[in-house]
Scaffold this motif. Structure first.
Motif, PDB file in Angstrom:
ATOM      1  N   ALA A  72      -2.739   5.502   0.990  1.00  0.00           N
ATOM      2  CA  ALA A  72      -4.082   5.356   0.411  1.00  0.00           C
ATOM      3  C   ALA A  72      -4.374   6.493  -0.561  1.00  0.00           C
ATOM      4  CB  ALA A  72      -5.122   5.323   1.526  1.00  0.00           C
ATOM      5  N   ALA A  73      -3.306   6.990  -1.213  1.00  0.00           N
ATOM      6  CA  ALA A  73      -3.494   8.139  -2.099  1.00  0.00           C
ATOM      7  C   ALA A  73      -3.722   7.748  -3.549  1.00  0.00           C
ATOM      8  CB  ALA A  73      -2.271   9.060  -2.007  1.00  0.00           C
ATOM      9  N   ARG A  96      -8.036   0.504 -11.541  1.00  0.00           N
ATOM     10  CA  ARG A  96      -8.473  -0.835 -11.951  1.00  0.00           C
ATOM     11  C   ARG A  96      -9.776  -1.256 -11.269  1.00  0.00           C
ATOM     12  NH1 ARG A  96      -2.988  -3.814 -10.601  1.00  0.00           N
ATOM     13  NH2 ARG A  96      -2.728  -1.926  -9.369  1.00  0.00           N
ATOM     14  N   GLN A 119      -0.618  13.956   0.018  1.00  0.00           N
ATOM     15  CA  GLN A 119       0.498  13.781  -0.921  1.00  0.00           C
ATOM     16  C   GLN A 119       0.418  14.861  -1.991  1.00  0.00           C
ATOM     17  OE1 GLN A 119       0.479   9.984  -2.920  1.00  0.00           O
ATOM     18  NE2 GLN A 119       2.240  10.477  -4.200  1.00  0.00           N
ATOM     19  N   GLY A 168       3.780   8.496  -6.983  1.00  0.00           N
ATOM     20  CA  GLY A 168       4.421   7.225  -6.614  1.00  0.00           C
ATOM     21  C   GLY A 168       4.456   6.996  -5.117  1.00  0.00           C
ATOM     22  N   THR A 169       4.809   5.770  -4.744  1.00  0.00           N
ATOM     23  CA  THR A 169       4.784   5.408  -3.320  1.00  0.00           C
ATOM     24  C   THR A 169       5.833   6.169  -2.510  1.00  0.00           C
ATOM     25  OG1 THR A 169       6.147   3.501  -3.931  1.00  0.00           O
ATOM     26  CG2 THR A 169       3.806   3.097  -3.626  1.00  0.00           C
ATOM     27  N   ALA A 227       4.496   9.593  -1.955  1.00  0.00           N
ATOM     28  CA  ALA A 227       3.492   9.560  -0.881  1.00  0.00           C
ATOM     29  C   ALA A 227       4.130   9.761   0.499  1.00  0.00           C
ATOM     30  CB  ALA A 227       2.740   8.229  -0.914  1.00  0.00           C
ATOM     31  N   ASP A 257      -4.998  -0.897   0.711  1.00  0.00           N
ATOM     32  CA  ASP A 257      -5.821  -1.865  -0.024  1.00  0.00           C
ATOM     33  C   ASP A 257      -5.475  -3.294   0.360  1.00  0.00           C
ATOM     34  OD1 ASP A 257      -3.360  -2.158  -1.170  1.00  0.00           O
ATOM     35  OD2 ASP A 257      -3.999  -1.735  -3.222  1.00  0.00           O
ATOM     36  N   MET A 258      -5.023  -3.476   1.607  1.00  0.00           N
ATOM     37  CA  MET A 258      -4.734  -4.830   2.082  1.00  0.00           C
ATOM     38  C   MET A 258      -5.573  -5.121   3.321  1.00  0.00           C
ATOM     39  SD  MET A 258      -0.657  -5.154   1.611  1.00  0.00           S
ATOM     40  CE  MET A 258       0.074  -5.084  -0.024  1.00  0.00           C
ATOM     41  N   TYR A 304       4.278  -7.224  -9.957  1.00  0.00           N
ATOM     42  CA  TYR A 304       4.962  -6.886  -8.701  1.00  0.00           C
ATOM     43  C   TYR A 304       6.405  -6.443  -8.930  1.00  0.00           C
ATOM     44  CZ  TYR A 304       1.201  -9.030  -5.991  1.00  0.00           C
ATOM     45  OH  TYR A 304      -0.002  -9.321  -5.411  1.00  0.00           O
ATOM     46  N   ILE A 307      15.013  -3.666  -5.057  1.00  0.00           N
ATOM     47  CA  ILE A 307      13.719  -4.036  -5.622  1.00  0.00           C
ATOM     48  C   ILE A 307      13.636  -3.357  -6.982  1.00  0.00           C
ATOM     49  CG2 ILE A 307      11.212  -3.916  -5.379  1.00  0.00           C
ATOM     50  CD1 ILE A 307      11.690  -3.525  -2.341  1.00  0.00           C
ATOM     51  N   GLU A 343      11.109  -2.584 -10.132  1.00  0.00           N
ATOM     52  CA  GLU A 343       9.717  -2.609 -10.589  1.00  0.00           C
ATOM     53  C   GLU A 343       9.626  -3.340 -11.915  1.00  0.00           C
ATOM     54  OE1 GLU A 343       6.953  -1.482  -8.715  1.00  0.00           O
ATOM     55  OE2 GLU A 343       8.682  -1.780  -7.432  1.00  0.00           O
ATOM     56  N   ASN A 358       8.102  -8.203  -4.044  1.00  0.00           N
ATOM     57  CA  ASN A 358       7.906  -7.281  -2.930  1.00  0.00           C
ATOM     58  C   ASN A 358       6.405  -7.184  -2.633  1.00  0.00           C
ATOM     59  OD1 ASN A 358       7.869  -5.031  -1.222  1.00  0.00           O
ATOM     60  ND2 ASN A 358       7.975  -3.578  -2.947  1.00  0.00           N
ATOM     61  N   ALA A 359       6.012  -7.531  -1.414  1.00  0.00           N
ATOM     62  CA  ALA A 359       4.584  -7.456  -1.058  1.00  0.00           C
ATOM     63  C   ALA A 359       4.172  -6.011  -0.741  1.00  0.00           C
ATOM     64  CB  ALA A 359       4.284  -8.362   0.122  1.00  0.00           C
ATOM     65  N   GLY A 360       5.143  -5.112  -0.544  1.00  0.00           N
ATOM     66  CA  GLY A 360       4.821  -3.684  -0.431  1.00  0.00           C
ATOM     67  C   GLY A 360       4.687  -3.147   0.982  1.00  0.00           C
ATOM     68  N   LEU A 419       9.168   4.248  -3.501  1.00  0.00           N
ATOM     69  CA  LEU A 419       9.578   3.967  -2.121  1.00  0.00           C
ATOM     70  C   LEU A 419      10.556   2.793  -2.083  1.00  0.00           C
ATOM     71  CD1 LEU A 419       9.262   4.313   0.948  1.00  0.00           C
ATOM     72  CD2 LEU A 419       7.185   2.921   0.818  1.00  0.00           C
TER      73      LEU A 419
HETATM   74  C1  UD1 Z   1       4.097  -1.306  -5.215  1.00  0.00           C
HETATM   75  C2  UD1 Z   1       5.597  -1.553  -5.192  1.00  0.00           C
HETATM   76  C3  UD1 Z   1       5.889  -2.938  -5.753  1.00  0.00           C
HETATM   77  C4  UD1 Z   1       5.126  -3.988  -4.994  1.00  0.00           C
HETATM   78  C5  UD1 Z   1       3.655  -3.667  -4.953  1.00  0.00           C
HETATM   79  C6  UD1 Z   1       2.944  -4.613  -3.999  1.00  0.00           C
HETATM   80  C7  UD1 Z   1       6.529   0.649  -5.499  1.00  0.00           C
HETATM   81  C8  UD1 Z   1       7.230   1.553  -6.437  1.00  0.00           C
HETATM   82  N1  UD1 Z   1       6.242  -0.534  -5.973  1.00  0.00           N
HETATM   83  O1  UD1 Z   1       3.650  -1.404  -6.551  1.00  0.00           O
HETATM   84  O2  UD1 Z   1       7.282  -3.210  -5.693  1.00  0.00           O
HETATM   85  O3  UD1 Z   1       5.350  -5.271  -5.588  1.00  0.00           O
HETATM   86  O4  UD1 Z   1       3.459  -2.342  -4.446  1.00  0.00           O
HETATM   87  O5  UD1 Z   1       1.571  -4.389  -4.026  1.00  0.00           O
HETATM   88  O6  UD1 Z   1       6.287   1.000  -4.365  1.00  0.00           O
HETATM   89  N2  UD1 Z   1      -0.023   5.018  -3.394  1.00  0.00           N
HETATM   90  C9  UD1 Z   1      -0.011   6.307  -2.919  1.00  0.00           C
HETATM   91  N3  UD1 Z   1       0.434   7.302  -3.740  1.00  0.00           N
HETATM   92  C10 UD1 Z   1       0.891   7.067  -5.001  1.00  0.00           C
HETATM   93  C11 UD1 Z   1       0.876   5.736  -5.479  1.00  0.00           C
HETATM   94  C12 UD1 Z   1       0.423   4.741  -4.667  1.00  0.00           C
HETATM   95  O7  UD1 Z   1      -0.416   6.557  -1.790  1.00  0.00           O
HETATM   96  O8  UD1 Z   1       1.273   8.026  -5.678  1.00  0.00           O
HETATM   97  C13 UD1 Z   1      -0.527   3.965  -2.525  1.00  0.00           C
HETATM   98  C14 UD1 Z   1      -1.731   3.264  -3.124  1.00  0.00           C
HETATM   99  O9  UD1 Z   1      -2.932   3.890  -2.697  1.00  0.00           O
HETATM  100  C15 UD1 Z   1      -1.599   1.855  -2.554  1.00  0.00           C
HETATM  101  C16 UD1 Z   1      -0.087   1.680  -2.360  1.00  0.00           C
HETATM  102  O10 UD1 Z   1       0.474   2.988  -2.377  1.00  0.00           O
HETATM  103  O11 UD1 Z   1      -2.219   1.725  -1.308  1.00  0.00           O
HETATM  104  C17 UD1 Z   1       0.552   0.829  -3.453  1.00  0.00           C
HETATM  105  O12 UD1 Z   1       0.287   1.402  -4.714  1.00  0.00           O
HETATM  106  P1  UD1 Z   1       0.125   0.524  -6.024  1.00  0.00           P
HETATM  107  O13 UD1 Z   1       0.029   1.440  -7.193  1.00  0.00           O
HETATM  108  O14 UD1 Z   1      -0.910  -0.515  -5.825  1.00  0.00           O
HETATM  109  O15 UD1 Z   1       1.532  -0.256  -6.029  1.00  0.00           O
HETATM  110  P2  UD1 Z   1       2.556  -0.378  -7.203  1.00  0.00           P
HETATM  111  O16 UD1 Z   1       3.214   0.925  -7.490  1.00  0.00           O
HETATM  112  O17 UD1 Z   1       1.895  -1.080  -8.305  1.00  0.00           O
END
Ligand code: UD1
Ligand code: MG
Length: 433
Positions: free
Chosen positions: A9-10, A15, A74, A81-82, A85, A102-103, A134, A147, A149, A164-166, A193
Motif C-alpha cells: 500500500a505504498a 490516478r 518502503q 516498485g512492487t 516494496a 487497492d483490491m 497489466y 511476467i 510488464e 497478472n492480477a498481482g 516483484l
Molecule cells: C502490478 C504488476 C502487474 C500487474 C498489476 C496488477 C509489477 C511490476 N507489476 O502493476 O504485472 O498486472 O500489478 O494490478 O508488480 N506499490 C508499492 N510500492 C511501489 C509501487 C506499488 O507498495 O513502489 C503497491 C501499490 O500501492 C499497489 C500495488 O503495489 O497496492 C500495485 O501497484 P500498481 O502500481 O497498481 O501496479 P503496477 O506496477 O501497475
C-alpha cells in the motif's frame, strides 16, 4: 493459520486525483485497505502492511481500528516498485501471500484458492479482452515462463491477454532469497516483484497460475473504479442481508454501510440510506430516509426521516421530515416536521408538528429531558437545557425556557385579539365584489 500476508500500500495512487491516500478512500463506509485487511485476517495472524506515501496517516488510521498489524516502510526513493516494496519485509510463516491494498473486493474463498497447494509460487491470473495496463503472463507448453510488464513488452507479447492480477502466494524461503537479487533494468527503472517468477522458473521451481474472478481482482485506481467497486460491494451486502431476512423494496436504490447490523424482521423501502455502524432490530425504514450510526429497535422512521449519529429509538414512531440527533427516544411518537437534538424522551410522550429543541446557543450544546406521557403541542420551542417531568402538557406555540414540574401545563402565548372588519378597511369595501 500458517500463512503470512503482506499488503502493498505504498504506491502514490496518482490516478485517483485526490489528496486522500488512495487506500483510504472508502467502499461501503470502510477504507478499501481495511477490506483487504479484513480478508487477510480471515486466513492469517501475521499481517504486514507496506507503506510509503502518507505512511503516518495510513498507519494511524489502521492502528485505531486494528491490533497486531505490523508495518514496513518502503525505501521508495532507492527502491521504487512492487519488488522494492518487498525489500526488508520479513514474515513469520513458511508461506507468504502478497496482496494489494487497492483490491477491496477480494474474498476469503479466492484467497484460499490461491494459498492451497505447495508449489513455490501460486500466482493469480485473469483472461481479459483488453489487457492494457497489466503485466502479461507468458505461458509456453502450459508452463508459466515469466511476467512482462506492458512497458517492457515486445509487440508480440502485447497481444497476450492472460494478465497478472498481482497477487501471489510464495514460499517464504524462496521469496526472501529472490528479493535481494531483483534489479531495475527495465523500462520504468523500478524493482519489479513480478521478476521472481522468471527467477523461480530458471531454478526449475514450479509456478502455478490460478485463474481468479476478474470482479474481485481488478485494482481500484481511479474514482471511476471506486464507483464500480462500490456498486459490486453494495450488491453483495444487500444480497447477504436479504438472504438473512431483510425485506428491501427496489434494492438497487438502497445504500447500506458494510458495518450495519440487522436483526429480526426489518423492512427498507426504496431510496433508504443506512450509514455508519447502525443496528436495526425489527425496524421499518420508509422511503428516502437516512439513518446514520444509530440504534433502531421496534420502530419506524419516515418517509423522509433523518436519524443522525448517536440516536437510540426504541418502540418509537418517527414520521416525515423529522430529524433526530444524539437522542434517546423510548415509546415516543413524533409524526411530523420536528428537530429533536441532544434529547431524551420517555414512554408515552407525543411530539407535535413543528417542535424544535433549541439545543445550541452558538457556543455549546445542551440537553432536553422529557419524561413520560408528556404532550408537546405543535410549534413548541424547547430552549435547552430544560427538563420536563412526567404527565405534562405543553400548549401549542409555547417557548419553554424553564423546567416544568410533574402534572403541570406550560403555556406561553400572547393573548389573541380580533379587529372587527379589518379586511374591508385594509383592502377597501368593494374588494370582495
Ligand atoms: C502490478 C504488476 C502487474 C500487474 C498489476 C496488477 C509489477 C511490476 N507489476 O502493476 O504485472 O498486472 O500489478 O494490478 O508488480 N506499490 C508499492 N510500492 C511501489 C509501487 C506499488 O507498495 O513502489 C503497491 C501499490 O500501492 C499497489 C500495488 O503495489 O497496492 C500495485 O501497484 P500498481 O502500481 O497498481 O501496479 P503496477 O506496477 O501497475
Ligand atoms: Mg506502477
Amino acid at each position: 493459520m500458517s500463512i503470512s500476508v503482506v499488503i502493498l500500500a505504498a504506491g502514490q495512487g496518482t490516478r485517483m486525483k485526490s489528496t486522500l491516500p488512495k487506500v483510504l478512500h472508502t467502499i461501503s463506509g470502510k477504507p478499501m485497505l481495511f477490506h483487504a485487511i479484513d480478508a487477510a485476517r480471515q486466513i492469517s495472524d501475521d499481517i504486514v502492511v507496506v507503506l510509503y506515501h502518507q505512511a503516518e496517516r495510513i498507519q494511524e488510521q489502521i492502528e485505531t481500528c486494528y491490533e497486531g498489524i505490523r508495518f514496513h516502510m518502503q525505501d521508495a526513493q532507492q527502491f521504487p516498485g512492487t519488488g522494492g516494496a518487498m525489500k526488508g519485509v520479513h514474515t513469520k510463516h513458511s508461506r507468504t501471500l502478497i496482496l494489494n491494498g487497492d483490491m477491496p473486493l477480494i474474498t476469503k474463498a479466492s484467497l484460499e484458492a490461491l494459498t492451497s497447494g505447495n508449489v513455490a509460487i501460486n500466482m493469480s491470473v485473469i483472461a481479459l479482452d483488453d489487457p492494457s495496463g497489466y503485466g502479461r503472463v507468458i505461458i509456453e507448453e502450459d508452463k508459466v515462463q515469466e511476467i512482462v510488464e506492458q512497458k517492457d513488452c515486445t509487440p508480440q507479447q502485447l497481444k497476450v491477454t492472460t494478465v497478472n492480477a498481482g497477487i501471489y502466494a510464495v514460499d517464504t524461503e524462496v521469496l526472501e532469497r529472490f528479493i535481494p537479487n531483483l534489479d531495475n533494468n527495465n523500462a520504468q527503472k523500478e524493482y519489479y516483484l513480478t521478476d521472481i517468477v522468471k527467477m523461480a522458473v530458471d531454478e526449475g521451481l514450479e509456478v502455478h497460475p490460478v485463474t481468479v474472478p476478474e470482479e474481485e481482482f481488478k485494482g481500484v485506481n481511479s474514482k471511476l473504479d471506486l464507483a464500480h467497486a462500490e456498486e459490486i460491494m453494495q450488491r453483495r451486502i444487500k444480497k447477504t442481508l436479504m438472504m438473512q431476512g431483510v425485506i428491501m423494496r427496489l434494492p438497487e436504490t438502497i445504500y447500506i454501510d458494510c458495518r450495519a447490523v440487522f436483526e429480526g424482521e426489518c423492512i427498507l423501502e426504496n431510496g433508504v440510506s443506512i450509514q455508519g455502524a447502525s443496528t436495526l432490530i425489527n425496524a421499518h425504514i420508509k422511503t428516502h430516509s437516512v439513518v446514520e450510526d444509530s440504534h433502531i429497535e421496534n420502530s419506524d422512521v419516515g418517509p423522509v426521516g433523518r436519524i443522525r449519529p448517536g440516536s437510540r429509538l426504541i418502540d418509537t414512531h418517527i414520521g416525515n421530515f423529522v430529524e433526530v440527533k444524539k437522542s434517546t427516544l423510548t415509546g415516543v411518537k413524533a409524526g411530523h416536521l420536528a428537530y429533536i437534538g441532544d434529547a431524551s424522551i420517555d414512554e408515552g410522550s407525543n411530539i407535535g408538528a413543528g417542535v424544535i429543541t433549541c439545543n445550541y446557543d452558538g457556543k455549546n450544546k445542551y440537553r432536553t429531558i422529557i419524561g413520560k406521557n408528556v404532550f408537546v403541542g405543535s410549534d413548541t420551542q424547547l430552549v435547552a437545557p430544560v427538563t420536563i417531568e412526567d404527565d405534562v402538557m405543553i400548549a401549542a406555540g409555547t417557548t419553554v425556557n424553564k423546567d416544568v414540574e410533574q402534572g403541570d401545563l406550560a403555556i406561553s402565548r400572547a393573548p389573541m385579539k380580533t379587529v372587527k372588519n379589518f379586511f374591508y378597511k385594509f383592502f377597501g369595501a368593494d374588494s370582495c365584489k
